[in-house]
Design a protein around this motif. Structure first.
Motif, mmCIF file in Angstrom:
data_model
loop_
_atom_site.group_PDB
_atom_site.id
_atom_site.type_symbol
_atom_site.label_atom_id
_atom_site.label_comp_id
_atom_site.label_asym_id
_atom_site.label_seq_id
_atom_site.Cartn_x
_atom_site.Cartn_y
_atom_site.Cartn_z
ATOM 1 N N GLU A 149 2.148 55.444 -112.077
ATOM 2 C CA GLU A 149 3.435 55.942 -112.555
ATOM 3 C C GLU A 149 3.359 57.464 -112.508
ATOM 4 O OE1 GLU A 149 6.224 54.429 -113.515
ATOM 5 O OE2 GLU A 149 5.549 52.340 -113.470
ATOM 6 N N PRO A 150 4.501 58.146 -112.375
ATOM 7 C CA PRO A 150 4.449 59.606 -112.230
ATOM 8 C C PRO A 150 3.933 60.312 -113.487
ATOM 9 C CG PRO A 150 6.730 58.824 -112.414
ATOM 10 C CD PRO A 150 5.870 57.610 -112.246
ATOM 11 N N THR A 151 2.791 60.968 -113.350
ATOM 12 C CA THR A 151 2.160 61.695 -114.469
ATOM 13 C C THR A 151 1.754 63.102 -114.060
ATOM 14 O OG1 THR A 151 -0.129 61.061 -113.961
ATOM 15 C CG2 THR A 151 1.166 59.500 -115.279
ATOM 16 N N LEU A 152 2.264 63.596 -112.907
ATOM 17 C CA LEU A 152 1.813 64.873 -112.358
ATOM 18 C C LEU A 152 0.308 64.849 -112.103
ATOM 19 C CD1 LEU A 152 4.000 67.314 -114.508
ATOM 20 C CD2 LEU A 152 4.294 66.779 -112.078
ATOM 21 N N MET A 153 -0.224 63.665 -111.869
ATOM 22 C CA MET A 153 -1.649 63.415 -111.615
ATOM 23 C C MET A 153 -2.520 63.851 -112.787
ATOM 24 S SD MET A 153 -1.975 61.556 -108.974
ATOM 25 C CE MET A 153 -3.757 61.530 -108.801
ATOM 26 N N ASN A 154 -1.936 63.918 -113.976
ATOM 27 C CA ASN A 154 -2.734 64.040 -115.186
ATOM 28 C C ASN A 154 -3.000 62.652 -115.741
ATOM 29 O OD1 ASN A 154 -3.216 66.881 -115.352
ATOM 30 N ND2 ASN A 154 -1.039 67.122 -115.826
ATOM 31 N N LEU A 155 -3.918 62.558 -116.687
ATOM 32 C CA LEU A 155 -4.481 61.278 -117.103
ATOM 33 C C LEU A 155 -3.818 60.780 -118.390
ATOM 34 C CD1 LEU A 155 -8.144 62.562 -116.656
ATOM 35 C CD2 LEU A 155 -6.876 61.195 -114.977
ATOM 36 N N ALA A 156 -2.907 59.826 -118.256
ATOM 37 C CA ALA A 156 -2.279 59.221 -119.434
ATOM 38 C C ALA A 156 -3.230 58.156 -119.969
ATOM 39 C CB ALA A 156 -0.928 58.618 -119.090
ATOM 40 N N ILE A 157 -4.023 58.537 -120.976
ATOM 41 C CA ILE A 157 -5.071 57.645 -121.471
ATOM 42 C C ILE A 157 -4.548 56.680 -122.534
ATOM 43 C CG2 ILE A 157 -6.932 59.234 -120.887
ATOM 44 C CD1 ILE A 157 -7.018 60.060 -123.851
ATOM 45 N N ALA A 158 -3.276 56.793 -122.862
ATOM 46 C CA ALA A 158 -2.650 55.844 -123.790
ATOM 47 C C ALA A 158 -1.161 55.792 -123.493
ATOM 48 C CB ALA A 158 -2.897 56.256 -125.242
ATOM 49 N N GLU A 159 -0.558 54.668 -123.823
ATOM 50 C CA GLU A 159 0.869 54.458 -123.583
ATOM 51 C C GLU A 159 1.451 53.708 -124.770
ATOM 52 O OE1 GLU A 159 2.699 52.757 -119.735
ATOM 53 O OE2 GLU A 159 2.585 51.023 -121.053
ATOM 54 N N LYS A 160 2.588 54.165 -125.241
ATOM 55 C CA LYS A 160 3.212 53.493 -126.375
ATOM 56 C C LYS A 160 3.760 52.126 -125.990
ATOM 57 C CE LYS A 160 4.415 57.189 -129.590
ATOM 58 N NZ LYS A 160 5.484 57.920 -130.302
ATOM 59 N N GLY A 161 3.644 51.187 -126.928
ATOM 60 C CA GLY A 161 4.268 49.890 -126.759
ATOM 61 C C GLY A 161 5.719 49.938 -127.221
ATOM 62 N N LEU A 162 6.404 48.823 -127.103
ATOM 63 C CA LEU A 162 7.824 48.770 -127.463
ATOM 64 C C LEU A 162 8.144 47.448 -128.148
ATOM 65 C CD1 LEU A 162 10.857 49.623 -127.273
ATOM 66 C CD2 LEU A 162 10.875 48.587 -124.987
ATOM 67 N N VAL A 163 8.850 47.544 -129.269
ATOM 68 C CA VAL A 163 9.456 46.366 -129.892
ATOM 69 C C VAL A 163 10.917 46.702 -130.162
ATOM 70 C CG1 VAL A 163 9.346 44.629 -131.705
ATOM 71 C CG2 VAL A 163 7.266 45.870 -131.052
ATOM 72 N N VAL A 164 11.802 45.849 -129.706
ATOM 73 C CA VAL A 164 13.236 45.996 -129.975
ATOM 74 C C VAL A 164 13.620 45.002 -131.067
ATOM 75 C CG1 VAL A 164 15.567 45.860 -129.027
ATOM 76 C CG2 VAL A 164 13.683 46.736 -127.616
ATOM 77 N N PHE A 165 14.340 45.492 -132.072
ATOM 78 C CA PHE A 165 14.751 44.659 -133.204
ATOM 79 C C PHE A 165 16.267 44.562 -133.269
ATOM 80 C CE2 PHE A 165 10.601 46.249 -134.418
ATOM 81 C CZ PHE A 165 10.004 45.182 -135.071
ATOM 82 N N ASP A 166 16.738 43.398 -133.694
ATOM 83 C CA ASP A 166 18.139 43.215 -134.082
ATOM 84 C C ASP A 166 18.202 43.130 -135.595
ATOM 85 O OD1 ASP A 166 19.559 42.848 -131.454
ATOM 86 O OD2 ASP A 166 18.078 41.250 -131.270
ATOM 87 N N ALA A 167 19.102 43.908 -136.190
ATOM 88 C CA ALA A 167 19.239 43.926 -137.645
ATOM 89 C C ALA A 167 20.689 43.646 -138.030
ATOM 90 C CB ALA A 167 18.797 45.266 -138.210
ATOM 91 N N ILE A 168 20.861 43.059 -139.203
ATOM 92 C CA ILE A 168 22.204 42.727 -139.701
ATOM 93 C C ILE A 168 22.364 43.274 -141.115
ATOM 94 C CG2 ILE A 168 23.777 40.866 -140.381
ATOM 95 C CD1 ILE A 168 22.556 39.168 -138.166
ATOM 96 N N VAL A 169 23.433 44.038 -141.315
ATOM 97 C CA VAL A 169 23.788 44.523 -142.651
ATOM 98 C C VAL A 169 24.985 43.716 -143.118
ATOM 99 C CG1 VAL A 169 24.463 46.514 -144.036
ATOM 100 C CG2 VAL A 169 22.974 46.824 -142.037
#
Length: 354
Positions: free
Chosen positions: A160-180
């Protein structure tokens, strides 16, 4: 194999890939183009749907395996394009076209690198090259769906494009649905339980909430309310307001831990859509990372998601191009970035594989 020739061929392949629409799930013809590369270099390959993959010549089941992976699907071009997204052309050193930066430049650079090492003997790792489909929509036939059919992977480079620097970690993702919740009523009558007004306090809670654990590479968990929906008529107070919350998870939490915390503490009903897009990381002292550091590359944590989320092994995100150009209008990658990317990939692997 001469690197100069490989680089020129890789740029030609990227132009070919740009010229072929390859939205997620519609990558048949770009998979054909990638097949043709392997045929030209007499490299045996396999294809599963639109995933194309190959092993190095001297594969040894007794050795650990390095995965080289990037994707050949793209998002659809946005309406702000002023150039034909499927017309690859070079202006002022920039190769324009949809998918040039995300992630065509990475893909062709990795394919060229794999080809460079294909015939090499006495490597300490096997090399598995995977050009994958459906990355952009995290589809069921993407790398995640292919993994059960692949050999065991011990470490990976995800292009993936990183300017050839070293991305040694990547954030995960959780999408939530909420109801008020609230009490529905006619707008003309008093109502102290208006769901929309109740949402004000809930939004403040999401805005101000802080997860306790931080990460050296990825910083804090980032939680953002991204959608809100309620009501259908001007004179009716709705019974509920629906929210969507985007949570970018650092490597101090599992996705399940984030879900458990929010279900316990959020001031409204909340439910995750899925937990499969986990954070990723590789130890900074891993020899693959150290090989890059020795070449002057810097390390950082990436906030964007990739096929790394499908992997359970340690993985490094690394590639030519700039992530800020991804999904933008008139997408481009500098030709010199591809040239540099192939050279650096080869040098990093020379330091790692021997």
């Amino acid at each position: 194999m001469k690197q100069i020739n490989l680089t020129a061929k890789a740029i030609d392949l990227l132009k070919k890939l740009i010229s072929i629409p390859s939205f997620s799930g519609e990558e048949d013809q770009t998979a054909d183009a990638i097949e043709n590369w392997f045929k030209e270099y007499d490299i045996p390959f396999e294809r599963s749907r639109n995933n194309v993959f190959a092993k190095n010549k001297h594969w040894d089941d007794g050795k650990p395996t390095l995965l080289l992976n990037s994707h050949h699907d793209t998002v659809k071009p946005n309406k702000a394009y002023t150039k034909d997204p499927f017309h690859p052309h070079i202006e002022d050193g920039k190769l324009y076209g949809l998918g040039s930066n995300d992630a065509g430049g990475c893909l062709v650079s990795l394919i060229a690198t794999f080809t460079h090492f294909y015939n090499a003997e006495n490597l300490n790792h096997n090399i598995l090259m995977v050009a994958s489909m459906e990355e952009e929509n995290a589809g069921q036939h993407s790398l995640r769906g292919l993994l059960p059919s692949l050999p065991k992977i011990d470490v990976a480079i995800v292009g993936e494009p990183t300017l050839m620097n070293l991305a040694i970690a990547e954030k995960g993702l959780v999408v939530f649905d909420a109801i008020v919740k609230g009490t529905p009523s006619h707008a003309a009558h008093p109502n102290d339980d208006n769901s929309i007004y109740n949402t004000i306090e809930v939004l403040e809670w999401f805005k101000n909430y802080k997860f306790q654990k931080t990460s050296d590479a990825l910083g804090d968990v980032k939680m953002t309310v991204t959608q809100i929906n309620a009501g259908s008529q001007h004179n009716v107070v709705p019974s509920q307001v629906e929210l969507v919350i985007d949570v970018r998870v650092n490597d101090a939490y599992t996705n399940k831990e984030i879900a458990d915390i929010l279900k316990s503490e959020a001031p409204c009903k909340i439910q995750e859509r899925g937990l499969k897009l986990n954070s990723s990381k590789i130890d900074k002292d891993h020899s693959l990372v150290q090989s890059g550091i020795a070449l002057g590359r810097t390390t950082y944590g990436s906030p964007t998601l990739s096929d790394q989320a499908a992997l359970t092994c340690q993985s490094l995100k690394l590639g030519p191009g700039d992530s800020t150009r991804s999904h933008s209008a008139d997408e481009y990658i500098y030709v010199h970035e591809i040239e540099e990317g192939i050279g650096l990939y080869i040098k990093i692997l020379e330091g790692f594989l021997h």
